[in-house]
Design an enzyme around this catalytic site. Structure first.
Site, PDB file in Angstrom:
ATOM      1  N   LYS A  78       0.848  -1.191   0.000  1.00  0.00           N
ATOM      2  CA  LYS A  78       0.000   0.000   0.000  1.00  0.00           C
ATOM      3  C   LYS A  78       0.878   1.233   0.000  1.00  0.00           C
ATOM      4  O   LYS A  78       1.965   1.245   0.595  1.00  0.00           O
ATOM      5  CB  LYS A  78      -0.898   0.026   1.239  1.00  0.00           C
ATOM      6  CG  LYS A  78      -2.179   0.817   1.030  1.00  0.00           C
ATOM      7  CD  LYS A  78      -3.155   0.061   0.161  1.00  0.00           C
ATOM      8  CE  LYS A  78      -4.500   0.782   0.086  1.00  0.00           C
ATOM      9  NZ  LYS A  78      -5.499  -0.021  -0.643  1.00  0.00           N
ATOM     10  N   GLY A 174     -21.982   6.077   2.594  1.00  0.00           N
ATOM     11  CA  GLY A 174     -20.929   6.522   1.682  1.00  0.00           C
ATOM     12  C   GLY A 174     -21.294   6.254   0.242  1.00  0.00           C
ATOM     13  O   GLY A 174     -21.454   5.095  -0.151  1.00  0.00           O
ATOM     14  N   GLY A 176     -19.566   7.215  -2.658  1.00  0.00           N
ATOM     15  CA  GLY A 176     -18.491   7.490  -3.612  1.00  0.00           C
ATOM     16  C   GLY A 176     -18.642   6.606  -4.829  1.00  0.00           C
ATOM     17  O   GLY A 176     -19.722   6.071  -5.100  1.00  0.00           O
ATOM     18  N   ASN A 177     -17.549   6.419  -5.561  1.00  0.00           N
ATOM     19  CA  ASN A 177     -17.620   5.618  -6.787  1.00  0.00           C
ATOM     20  C   ASN A 177     -18.143   4.211  -6.523  1.00  0.00           C
ATOM     21  O   ASN A 177     -18.993   3.695  -7.252  1.00  0.00           O
ATOM     22  CB  ASN A 177     -16.236   5.533  -7.444  1.00  0.00           C
ATOM     23  CG  ASN A 177     -15.802   6.856  -8.039  1.00  0.00           C
ATOM     24  OD1 ASN A 177     -16.625   7.728  -8.274  1.00  0.00           O
ATOM     25  ND2 ASN A 177     -14.512   7.006  -8.265  1.00  0.00           N
ATOM     26  N   VAL A 178     -17.644   3.571  -5.454  1.00  0.00           N
ATOM     27  CA  VAL A 178     -18.080   2.212  -5.138  1.00  0.00           C
ATOM     28  C   VAL A 178     -19.464   2.211  -4.511  1.00  0.00           C
ATOM     29  O   VAL A 178     -20.340   1.433  -4.893  1.00  0.00           O
ATOM     30  CB  VAL A 178     -17.068   1.519  -4.203  1.00  0.00           C
ATOM     31  CG1 VAL A 178     -17.596   0.149  -3.777  1.00  0.00           C
ATOM     32  CG2 VAL A 178     -15.720   1.368  -4.892  1.00  0.00           C
ATOM     33  N   TYR A 180     -21.987   4.311  -4.663  1.00  0.00           N
ATOM     34  CA  TYR A 180     -23.113   4.603  -5.543  1.00  0.00           C
ATOM     35  C   TYR A 180     -23.333   3.468  -6.542  1.00  0.00           C
ATOM     36  O   TYR A 180     -24.474   3.092  -6.831  1.00  0.00           O
ATOM     37  CB  TYR A 180     -22.919   5.929  -6.294  1.00  0.00           C
ATOM     38  CG  TYR A 180     -24.249   6.470  -6.786  1.00  0.00           C
ATOM     39  CD1 TYR A 180     -25.017   7.293  -5.970  1.00  0.00           C
ATOM     40  CD2 TYR A 180     -24.754   6.132  -8.038  1.00  0.00           C
ATOM     41  CE1 TYR A 180     -26.248   7.762  -6.386  1.00  0.00           C
ATOM     42  CE2 TYR A 180     -25.977   6.589  -8.461  1.00  0.00           C
ATOM     43  CZ  TYR A 180     -26.725   7.408  -7.637  1.00  0.00           C
ATOM     44  OH  TYR A 180     -27.956   7.856  -8.040  1.00  0.00           O
TER      45      TYR A 180
END
Length: 343
Positions: A78, A174, A176-178, A180
């Site tokens: 990471k 949440g 965000g991209n994931v 939604y």
């Protein structure tokens, strides 16, 4: 620092600085026994370097476990870039980070993560080939969401005893991209959605497009539901929130959902099924790893859907042995990563 590395079984820790661009970055490499370390690059403000290092080490360990249980010949790593208050040239900063990645000579492959985009990966790619999630490789978010959907189905089978999501009440924290993308998939399956996000515009969009019920940020934990799905940053389940939960299962996309691993036992004691985060959210890793190797999209999607089967196994073993799903998943991953260690 070495004591912390030993505690996480970390192989290497790299610190990078570039005075010209203001880059300050950390790369943690947890395990390379299965293959090259791979993991996303976060670009977030941190209170201190120590916080950034701790985040990188914890996330790198999760990536190793995630790759092991996803059946990937891939190690775990990471990167975190400490986001400064002002950035003169973002593209130059990420190009500088690309040179840092190149200096590791293939020891770590980076990818998109919280705070970074495909455009940032494109900048990194100008300096190194050890990067994925570029514009050409595509956004991993849809595959992450697809894997979480498979995991939620497994949690519903195990906890509610039904094979469909029709009428299942799900709170998505949440968008965000994931988050939604997951909400869209859940809506298509007939789930009843409740949603919460710092961005009121995203909440309104989910309300209009998906018929979702909006929740205030402070009310998201105690809203009665079947599945609570944390899809933002980590730490959603803490000493305060765990007592507020009124759900049958926790199954979401966020990394490091539990502030402390002991929270897994607390959830278990309350009869709340927990889908270990690094198992259920492995779809993004499968996307970036397999795309980097040139695997076809359809084959990647098929591998992602197998996340549900992995969780079926974890939940069944958990029930049979009287252990929390988190402990079962940890043991399964450790047997793969450290086959010579007796358990």
């Amino acid at each position: 620092m070495f004591a912390a590395m030993r505690s996480e079984r970390l192989e290497a820790l790299h610190l990078f600085s570039d005075q010209q661009t203001g880059l300050e970055a950390v790369v943690a490499i947890h395990h390379t026994g299965l293959g090259q370390a791979l993991g996303g690059c976060r670009y977030l403000p941190y209170n201190s370097l120590d916080d950034a290092i701790a985040d990188a080490m914890r996330l790198a360990r999760g990536m190793s476990y995630k790759a092991a249980l996803a059946g990937l010949e891939q190690g775990g790593g990471k990167a975190v870039i400490l986001r400064p208050p002002h950035v003169a040239n973002r593209a130059a900063l990420f190009e500088a980070f690309g040179r840092c990645i190149e200096s590791l000579r293939g020891g770590y492959i980076t990818a998109m993560d919280s705070g970074t985009s495909s455009a940032d990966m494109d900048c990194i790619a100008q300096q190194t080939s050890h990067v994925t999630s570029t514009t050409e490789a595509g956004d991993p978010s849809p595959h992450t969401a697809l894997g979480v959907l498979a995991g939620i189905r497994a949690a519903v089978r195990a906890r509610l005893g039904q094979d469909t999501l029709n009428g299942v009440r799900i709170t998505v924290q949440g968008l965000g991209n994931v988050g939604y993308a997951l909400a869209q998939l859940l809506h298509a399956e007939g789930a009843e959605l409740m949603v919460s996000d710092l961005d009121h515009g995203k909440v309104r969009l989910a309300e209009e497009e998906l018929g979702a019920q909006p929740l205030a940020l402070e009310a998201v934990y105690e809203a009665p539901c079947d599945i609570f799905s944390p899809c933002g940053l980590g730490g959603a389940i803490n000493q305060r929130s765990i007592g507020l939960l009124r759900c049958a299962a926790v199954a979401g996309a966020a990394n490091n959902q539990l502030v402390d691993i002991d929270m897994a036992d607390q959830l278990d004691a309350r009869g709340i099924l927990y889908a270990p985060d690094y198992v259920i959210n492995a779809g993004g890793l499968l996307h970036v790893a397999l795309t980097h190797r040139g695997v076809a999209h359809g084959e990647i999607a098929a591998r992602v859907r197998q996340i549900g089967e992995r969780l079926d196994s974890v939940f069944a073993q958990s029930k049979a042995e009287g252990r929390s799903p988190a402990e079962v998943a940890d043991r399964q991953a450790e047997r793969i990563l450290y086959p010579d260690t007796p358990y």
